[in-house]
Design a protein around this motif. Structure first.
Motif: not given
Lengths: 218, 706
Positions: B54, B62-63, B65, B79-80, B249, B269-270, B666, B668
């Motif tokens: 994030f 911005r997000t 992944f 996603y921005s 992480g 993170s993982l 989920n 996206f």
């Protein structure tokens, strides 16, 4: 403009939207639980114990033992749960089990990284012989649910007599140390053995994540 | 007592004194991928790493992944929310919602003399705004300094750009097509890739210690003041930042960008290969009860001493303690067939191991053959036959897992399962939900959160009524419907934002579901009612899936009518109904990859196909992508051009180690359109069936003895 940041943050939490059995499907609860796990690490393991008095332990030879799991700072009394040939499975108050063959750990269940299975008979024969070499095969459950096998070369050495004290008793024993080495794994186990060849006390490695167990057999 | 012993874990951990930079792993940029601040590096995270980043700067939130698919290949979904220059550029379009995909490939590992070199595409499905391509090289110097330099095109070629060095290969590469704001986004922007001017960028990262690092870069993004370009003030190309990693992480960052603004970031993170829950924290199984040799050899057992109802009751009690429901039990003189519902263990193999050990505790010694039949929704899923003597001989022995798997016999369960016993018939639960619902064009989104009351009434094990009531608590959408830019296409999804936005309780779903095993290798489902939040109707499905096959074939046929936006009982608001359905092929490719192809008719009446590819880890962690192409034109689809997205599934036990079958999941999507839309049904057959079949069982068979 900050509201956009929170919407973006929310977009991330959607990633954690869940499915599952009924009330476990709460997205909010899952996110909070997940966040707590990620922030605080693994939930602490509470200390627990079988309600067995010292007198009961001392008056019932072979029925109980005590185990100290240093990695998670827990000790407990264990009782017999089953027998399979020369192997005895012991269970503690938290439903962790320990399977021993002549006092040597052959398997664990309920630790963060269990020893799924092992052959330990050569170690026992070396102790009985006053020292020697042994081969071990240890199996662990990986993070990907497969079995990882470690082949270990071990050397068992006699270290002389030692007196151990526990529950207000003083016991004579001889001390053996077993140094084991394999690809990516090495450890040293310690055994205190009495005149009858019974391992009274031991300090034995389970796995890298589970660490050592101190086992007192009564 | 403290013994003079040293447990060396993995040698690499015990003896390592590696450089800080290597110890701590890569850092992530504000873009959410391994990199500097705005610019990339050629470094890669460990394979299997999933990072959520994030970042926030004024006018640009911005997000992202990012998933490291293989050692060298990674992908990002972003996603921005960005402010754009309007037309004229003296105006600002505030807070436009954007989605983007990135891909990166690292050609080589860094050596003593050779830097790592990588190629990347940023926002490669969008011909404009952020769309960039780059080549970058990174070299570690000493223990903690990393230097990177690269060449960027597109948005990354806008600062002091020069003629495209690739122009000699093809003159067409000299010119980058002008971005037209009216062009629907989402199509492969291949006509733009590596076209037009290029520009140099570079930077350094220095890891001060295990936690703190600093970054400095020369950014080749100029953010020119053009219509519909990101409205970012730029006074200098130099950016500075600091990163702090308090624990594995977690990375937080602070940066000063372009001489004008401060940016904040956080990365979590993982790694799918490293389970925080390790091998699990569930309690131990009951050990195997060994039978005496003479009693084992007996031809039968005394039913007067051990009546079957008593055995069944005892086994049921033991299984309940394991979260497993006994659904059926057939005993002969020497065999036992047990049918059960695994309500606790993600791994059906682990549930089998637990059931089998409990059977040794209860069943008479002459019963030497155990057949284990997991059931779901009243359907027996598979029949695994093992020998009791193998349980006794292999318990806690090396090679026990593989040997047991080799000796087990896997078969279809339809003809061998005992009849199901009716379980308790009513369960319910209260939970919460949170959703971001994209709707219509222009990147609008609606945030919704609230409470869900769910109930399930089981008439028979395979005949269930299930429903869910929702009450929105946060409801941000009160706007009137905006003009529909695709009037020829039914708004089967783009009106989703108007559903349930009245602030009163809504009926999310209410269905009657019937499951059956019509023939060997066949499974069936019929669902009737309010199937999902936007549609009701009837849905039928048939699946062919042999127990030992990696291939499954399914067919689904639905008649669906669009519900009213008040999400109550009516269907008259839209007066739209349709027949939709698909033929689906599912194939487990092995090595952790799974694919699915669906061909058929979608909700808007469009015909086409959906291809999905998932990276599946044996511990249940999945990251996948899908793309749908139908006969609906890109213009009719609207922004996004066609349906595509990324989905993530993470089992809960991955984090906690506690035994549960629940998971976080989920999907996206990029821009949501009406093309390529399928009914969102719960309990499609393949997902119900697969984990009790050989391909999935073998993945987690290591848990049989856990």
């Amino acid at each position: 403009m900050m509201h956009k940041f929170w919407i973006c943050l929310g977009a991330a939490t959607v990633a954690l939207a869940a499915c599952g059995p009924l009330n476990e499907g709460s997205t909010g609860a899952q996110v909070l639980e997940l966040a707590a796990t990620r922030i605080a690490g693994a939930p602490p393991v509470a200390a627990s114990g079988l309600a067995v008095s010292q007198d009961e332990i001392l008056s019932s030879p072979g029925k109980y033992m005590r185990v100290n799991i240093s990695n998670i700072n827990r000790w407990d009394t264990m009782a017999r749960a089953g027998t399979n040939g020369p192997r005895v499975t012991w269970v503690d108050g938290s439903n962790m089990t320990l399977t021993l063959e002549n006092g040597i750990i052959a398997a664990t269940r309920g630790l963060p990284r269990d020893l799924i299975g092992a052959n330990v008979s050569e170690t026992w024969h070396a102790i009985r012989a006053g020292g020697g070499k042994a081969r071990r095969e240890h199996e662990f459950l990986t993070d990907l649910d497969s079995i990882s096998t470690q082949l270990l070369q071990c050397s068992i050495a006699f270290k002389g007599p030692e007196v151990i004290e526990r529950l207000q008793n003083t016991l004579n024993s001889v001390r053996f140390e077993e140094e084991c080495q394999g690809e990516g794994l090495q450890f040293t186990n310690v055994y205190w053995v009495n005149d009858a060849g019974v391992i009274l006390r031991s300090l034995q490695a389970v796995s890298p994540d589970a660490g050592y167990l101190q086992i007192d057999a009564f | 007592m403290r013994a003079p012993v040293c447990l060396a874990a993995l040698v690499g951990i015990c003896s390592s004194h590696l450089a800080f930079a290597q110890d701590a792993g890569v850092t992530y940029s504000l873009n959410g991928a391994p990199g500097l601040l705005e610019m990339p590096t050629a470094q890669s995270a460990d394979a299997g790493a999933l990072a959520a980043t994030f970042s926030y700067a004024d006018g640009l939130a911005r997000t992202t992944f990012t998933f490291q698919i293989t050692d060298r290949l990674s992908g990002s979904l972003r996603y921005s929310i960005v402010d754009l220059y309007g037309d004229p550029t003296s105006t600002i379009v505030d807070g436009v919602f954007e989605r983007g995909f990135d891909l990166r490939y690292r050609f080589n590992d860094e050596t003593t003399y050779l830097p790592a070199i990588a190629i990347g595409l940023r926002d490669f499905l969008t011909p404009g705004r952020f769309g960039s391509e780059y080549l970058v090289a990174s070299k570690t110097i000493g223990e903690a300094l990393t230097v990177s330099a690269g060449l960027g095109w597109g948005a990354m070629g806008t600062r002091d750009g020069f003629d495209n060095p690739l122009g000699g290969l093809d003159a067409a590469l000299d010119t980058r097509p002008i971005f037209d704001e009216s062009t629907p986004e989402g199509q492969l922007a291949s006509s733009q890739w590596f076209h037009g001017d290029a520009a140099l960028f570079g930077g350094v990262e220095y890891q001060i210690n295990e936690s703190w690092g600093i970054k400095a870069e020369y950014a080749s993004i100029a953010y020119p003041q053009q219509a519909f370009a990101p409205a970012v003030d730029v006074e200098t190309p130099y950016n500075l930042g600091v990163t702090y990693r308090p624990r594995d992480g977690v990375q937080v960052g602070l940066a000063y960008l372009y001489g004008t603004e401060v940016a904040l970031s956080g990365t979590f993170s993982l790694n799918a290969n490293n389970r925080p829950g390790m091998s699990g924290r569930e309690t131990a199984p009951v050990p195997v009860k060994v039978t005496a040799t003479n009693s084992r050899a007996a031809a039968t057992w005394d039913r007067a001493v051990l009546p079957e109802p008593v055995l069944q009751s005892a086994l049921r009690t033991l299984l309940e303690a394991e979260g497993i429901t006994l659904s059926g039990l057939n005993l002969t003189d020497t065999t036992a067939r047990v049918r059960y519902v695994n309500g606790r263990y993600r791994s059906q193999a682990q549930a089998m191991g637990r059931v089998a050990r409990l059977m040794t505790q209860v069943l008479p010694a002459p019963i030497q053959t155990f057949t284990l039949i997991p059931e779901d929704r009243g359907m027996p899923l598979s029949a695994t036959t093992i020998m009791r003597r193998d349980l006794e001989q292999l318990e806690n022995q090396p090679q026990a897992s593989q040997t047991m798997f080799d000796r087990a016999v896997f078969a279809d369960a339809r003809d061998s399962a005992p009849p199901a016993i009716a379980p308790s018939n009513w369960t319910w639960g209260l939970g919460s939900y949170f959703a971001i619902i994209p709707f219509n064009e222009g990147g609008s989104v609606r945030v919704d959160a609230g409470l869900t009351l769910r109930g399930i009434y089981t008439i028979r094990p395979n005949l269930v009524i299930a429903g869910a009531l929702g009450q929105s608590v946060i409801n941000a959408a009160k706007d009137d419907p905006i003009a529909d830019s695709t009037p020829d296409v039914q708004n089967v999804r783009t009106d989703g934002g108007y559903y349930g936005d009245d602030g009163v309780p809504v009926l999310q779903t209410l269905t009657v579901n019937h499951y059956a095993r019509p023939a060997r290798n066949l499974y069936s489902r019929v669902s009737l009612g309010y199937l999902e939040r936007m549609f009701g109707g009837v849905s039928g499905e048939l699946l062919w899936k042999p127990v030992d096959s990696h291939l499954g074939i399914g067919a689904e046929l639905n008649y669906a009518a669009q519900r009213n936006t008040d999400m109550l009982f009516g269907f008259d608001e839209y007066d739209y109904d349709t027949v939709t359905g698909h033929i689906s092929a599912y194939y487990d490719l092995g090595n952790g990859y799974h694919t699915q192809l669906d061909v058929g008719r979608y909700l808007a009446g469009d015909w086409g196909a959906t291809l999905s590819v998932d990276r599946e880890f044996a511990n249940g962690f999945r990251v996948g992508a899908y793309v749908t192409q139908t006969d609906l034109s890109y213009d009719d689809f609207g922004d996004g051009s066609y349906s595509k997205g990324v989905r993530i599934v993470i089992p809960q036990d991955f984090f906690t180690g506690a035994a549960t079958r629940a998971s976080y999941s989920n999907t996206f999507q990029t821009q949501l359109g009406d093309g390529g839309a399928r009914l969102e049904l719960d309990g499609r057959l393949y997902d119900v069936v697969r984990d009790a079949h050989v391909a999935d069982l073998s993945d987690t068979w290591g848990r049989f003895w856990r």
